[in-house]
Enzyme design. Structure first.
Site, PDB file in Angstrom:
ATOM      1  CG  ASP A   1      -7.266  -6.900   7.573  1.00  0.00           C
ATOM      2  OD1 ASP A   1      -6.380  -6.548   8.372  1.00  0.00           O
ATOM      3  OD2 ASP A   1      -7.484  -6.317   6.503  1.00  0.00           O
TER       4      ASP A   1
ATOM      5  CB  SER B   1      -0.351  -3.495   8.386  1.00  0.00           C
ATOM      6  OG  SER B   1      -1.462  -2.668   8.111  1.00  0.00           O
ATOM      7  CB  ALA B   2       2.743  -6.982   8.900  1.00  0.00           C
ATOM      8  CB  CYS B   3       1.137  -6.462  14.582  1.00  0.00           C
ATOM      9  SG  CYS B   3       2.169  -5.008  14.477  1.00  0.00           S
TER      10      CYS B   3
ATOM     11  CG  HIS C   1      -6.864  -2.579  10.585  1.00  0.00           C
ATOM     12  ND1 HIS C   1      -5.555  -2.145  10.678  1.00  0.00           N
ATOM     13  CD2 HIS C   1      -6.845  -3.622   9.718  1.00  0.00           C
ATOM     14  CE1 HIS C   1      -4.780  -2.897   9.892  1.00  0.00           C
ATOM     15  NE2 HIS C   1      -5.545  -3.799   9.309  1.00  0.00           N
TER      16      HIS C   1
ATOM     17  CE1 TYR D   1       0.525  -6.094  -2.023  1.00  0.00           C
ATOM     18  CE2 TYR D   1      -0.628  -4.150  -1.226  1.00  0.00           C
ATOM     19  CZ  TYR D   1      -0.069  -5.386  -0.993  1.00  0.00           C
ATOM     20  OH  TYR D   1      -0.119  -5.921   0.268  1.00  0.00           O
ATOM     21  N   GLY D   2      -2.720  -5.660  -4.348  1.00  0.00           N
ATOM     22  CA  GLY D   2      -3.954  -5.943  -3.605  1.00  0.00           C
ATOM     23  C   GLY D   2      -4.510  -4.816  -2.756  1.00  0.00           C
TER      24      GLY D   2
ATOM     25  NE  ARG E   1       0.142  -8.500   2.261  1.00  0.00           N
ATOM     26  CZ  ARG E   1      -0.538  -7.882   3.231  1.00  0.00           C
ATOM     27  NH1 ARG E   1      -1.671  -8.366   3.676  1.00  0.00           N
ATOM     28  NH2 ARG E   1      -0.056  -6.782   3.775  1.00  0.00           N
TER      29      ARG E   1
ATOM     30  NE  ARG F   1      -2.232  -1.314   3.654  1.00  0.00           N
ATOM     31  CZ  ARG F   1      -1.691  -0.510   4.542  1.00  0.00           C
ATOM     32  NH1 ARG F   1      -1.757   0.798   4.376  1.00  0.00           N
ATOM     33  NH2 ARG F   1      -1.105  -0.965   5.622  1.00  0.00           N
TER      34      ARG F   1
ATOM     35  CE  LYS G   1      -5.931  -3.489   5.018  1.00  0.00           C
ATOM     36  NZ  LYS G   1      -6.139  -3.917   6.402  1.00  0.00           N
TER      37      LYS G   1
HETATM   38  C1  OXD Z   1      -2.810  -4.435   5.865  1.00  0.00           C
HETATM   39  C2  OXD Z   1      -3.436  -5.624   5.289  1.00  0.00           C
HETATM   40  O1  OXD Z   1      -1.875  -3.878   5.265  1.00  0.00           O
HETATM   41  O2  OXD Z   1      -4.305  -6.197   5.954  1.00  0.00           O
HETATM   42  O3  OXD Z   1      -3.234  -4.032   6.951  1.00  0.00           O
HETATM   43  O4  OXD Z   1      -3.109  -5.998   4.168  1.00  0.00           O
HETATM   44 MN    MN Z   2      -4.926  -5.115   7.700  1.00  0.00          MN
END
Ligand code: OXD
Ligand code: MN
Length: 594
Positions: A282, A253-255, A231, A202-203, A376, A74, A211
């Site tokens: 998510d 994100s990514a935690c 979120h 990109y997704g 991903r 993103r 998002k």
């Molecule tokens: C993010 C995702 O970046 O879920 O939060 O892809």
């Molecule tokens: Mn996310």
């Protein structure tokens, strides 16, 4: 391929005419949700090289896609919230005046579908029959987007049937253009229910249901309509007596939201009959139910998870979810087996591989990664072995607790409970985390990420906090979820994680749920209630973490917290008079207590 319009909805047809006039596609194809159409699109994408078909025995109906190297995450700097005034977007969002932004985007997208097909995707966020669900139409010139949206959302005719003649739907235009990073923009127009995304494939930038809609636009809809788009993962803990309690958790994100949402209880818990059920990994849409409690649905229908580090130890349920019907993006390919690989998947990287950049790659000898750190998988939710039986429940699940958290090597204890709702809003508003690869930026730097919504709040963050405060005020105290903060990421002086994490996080959830039931005591500290070390069950991991070590990560260090309070004060400054007085008071209370 071309087909006839699947609806007579005038607002859709009129909007579509405008998009066609703008981007000038050669053909138009409505996505009806049928398997035959999906199969045809997969075949076409394989033929053009947009996707690579993986081994039908080892990875049935699975595909690999590589984005351009400049288009792998993103792009927050190019994500705009286009409200009429800059104040409505607030100091944490990038803003552009709507008419100026429309003009800029139209100039970029104009004629960009020439010779290409326009795919029209009707999709529902949430089970199609859910009173909490909302509908969107995304047009795109990318088959990859169509196939991903068909996994991540409910698409097709049923969605249009549900919508009927209503004009309550979110408009989404995606145009790949030249995937030019300098002309890439992801723009939300909350007042117009509109999203425009250009020059990315990109997704997170182009699956507009996720998002852009389910968080940025929906958070604004929630403000207007009295509900919340967060979120947050949603999971259910089943106790040995069959009782199931649900929690929502917000981490940047990514935690590890996906890992927590799909965790497997430690053996000692499994033997007693504990189970964990995944409702979402998510995003949560949350609304008060008829009994006065908050209920949450997962608006998505799949998982768009980070691949690296996903393995049979860290998250077997996620890995199993990717074994069929999955699209992989920017991972490595094993040419001998035609299967995919990513860092830490297993100890057996391909010797005869292709990396995410499309180069010949020997995973055994190369010093470079095979998969991009933000590569991903897009996996159907139904594949998940621990998918909650309530996943399709149109009314959602009742929430007992909200959990905030982030990566903090020092400072935040393993878990603490806020003193009350407003204190919990303060805790969420001041969340901070060390950065990861999910967004373009400096990895490792600390950033404040309120409620993990920093890149996803579709309006002024201060107003969003006030919305949280208002929601709390509308709930009876005994019905309101309790609010907690967790930190799985405390490190020792050598930089090793102290808490084992993964399935053992259930030990912390158990304490949280006991606090919700009022069946366990806690120690009051200046920041909230912290467990007494003996109340976190260490059965089966005594070798990994001693009671003393556990006690050390439950401690609250006033000196560090004073620094933190100063940091929060500084962070709050940018919101000026818009900062809810409740939060200013909370900060004063914290400083006084320290
Ligand atoms: C993010 C995702 O970046 O879920 O939060 O892809
Ligand atoms: Mn996310």
């Amino acid at each position: 391929m071309e087909n006839k319009a699947l609806t007579t909805n005038k607002s859709i047809l009129a909007w579509l005419d405008q998009q066609i006039e703008l981007v000038k596609p050669a053909k138009i194809m409505w996505i009806d949700g049928s398997q035959a159409q999906i199969d045809a699109l997969r075949a076409e994408a394989v033929e053009t090289g947009e996707m690579i078909k993986l081994n039908p025995e080892l990875a049935p109906d699975c595909f690999l896609h590589r984005t351009k190297a400049n288009d792998v995450a993103r792009v927050e700097a190019r994500t705009l919230i286009c409200t009429p005034t800059k104040e409505e977007a607030g100091p944490t969002n990038n803003w552009m005046e709507p008419s100026e932004c429309y003009k800029m985007l139209y100039d970029i997208a104009r004629d960009s579908y020439k010779g290409r097909t326009m795919y029209v995707i009707p999709y529902s966020m949430g089970p199609v029959t859910s009173p909490l669900a909302k509908i969107g139409i995304e047009v795109t010139d990318s088959i990859y987007v169509v196939l991903n949206m068909s996994i991540m959302t409910r698409v097709g005719q049923a969605v249009l049937d549900r919508l009927g003649d209503s004009d309550d739907w979110v408009r989404g235009l995606h145009a790949k253009c030249d995937v030019d990073a300098e002309k890439r923009y992801i723009c939300q127009f909350p007042q117009d229910n509109t999203i425009i995304s250009v020059n990315s494939a990109y997704g997170g930038n182009v699956l507009l249901g996720k998002k852009c809609f389910a968080l940025r636009i929906a958070s604004y809809q929630g403000l207007k309509e009295g509900w919340q788009a967060e979120h947050m993962l949603i999971l259910g803990v089943e106790f040995p007596n069959g009782d199931i309690k649900y929690v929502c958790a917000a981490f940047p994100s990514a935690c590890g939201k996906t890992n927590l949402a799909m965790m497997i209880p430690p053996e000692a818990y499994r033997e007693k009959g504990y189970k964990v059920w995944t409702v979402g990994d998510d995003i949560a849409w949350i609304r008060k139910g008829p009994d006065g409690r908050l209920y949450a649905i997962n608006p998505e229908n799949g998982f768009f998870g980070v691949a690296p580090d996903t393995n049979m130890h860290s998250n077997p349920n996620a890995l199993i979810s990717t074994q069929k019907g999955t699209i992989f993006t920017n991972v490595a390919l094993n040419k001998d087996t035609m299967t995919v690989w990513w860092e830490k998947l297993d100890k057996n990287p391909p010797e005869n591989g292709i990396d995410w950049l499309g180069r010949e790659w020997n995973g055994k000898t190369s010093s470079e990664v095979g998969a991009h750190p933000n590569s991903r998988f897009t996996a159907p939710a139904v594949n998940c072995p621990c998918l909650s039986p309530e996943f399709e429940n149109p009314n959602g699940v009742p929430i007992s607790a909200f959990i905030f958290g982030g990566r903090r090597a020092k400072l935040a204890p393993l878990v603490y409970q806020s003193k009350d709702w407003n204190n919990g809003v303060f805790v969420g508003s001041s969340m901070a985390s060390e950065q990861t690869a999910a967004a373009v930026g400096t990895i490792g730097a600390l950033r404040r990420d309120p409620m993990a919504m920093l890149p996803f709040c579709g309006y002024n963050m201060a107003d969003y906090w006030q919305h949280w405060i208002d929601i709390g005020a509308s709930l009876d105290a005994d019905k309101a979820p309790k609010i907690f903060n967790v930190n799985w990421f405390r490190k020792d002086d050598e930089g090793n994680f102290i808490w084992p994490g993964f399935g053992d996080n259930l030990r912390v959830l158990e304490w949280i749920l006991k606090r919700c039931e009022g069946t366990v005591d806690a120690k009051e500290t200046p920041i909230g209630y912290v467990p007494n070390p003996e109340d976190i069950n260490l059965e089966g991991i005594e070798d990994e973490i001693s009671k003393e070590t556990l006690a050390s990560i439950l401690e609250v260090d006033p000196a560090l917290w004073k620094e933190e309070a100063d940091g929060i004060e500084k962070y709050y400054e940018q919101f000026g008079d818009r900062l809810p007085p409740v939060l200013r008071q909370q900060l004063e209370n914290l400083k006084a207590a320290l």
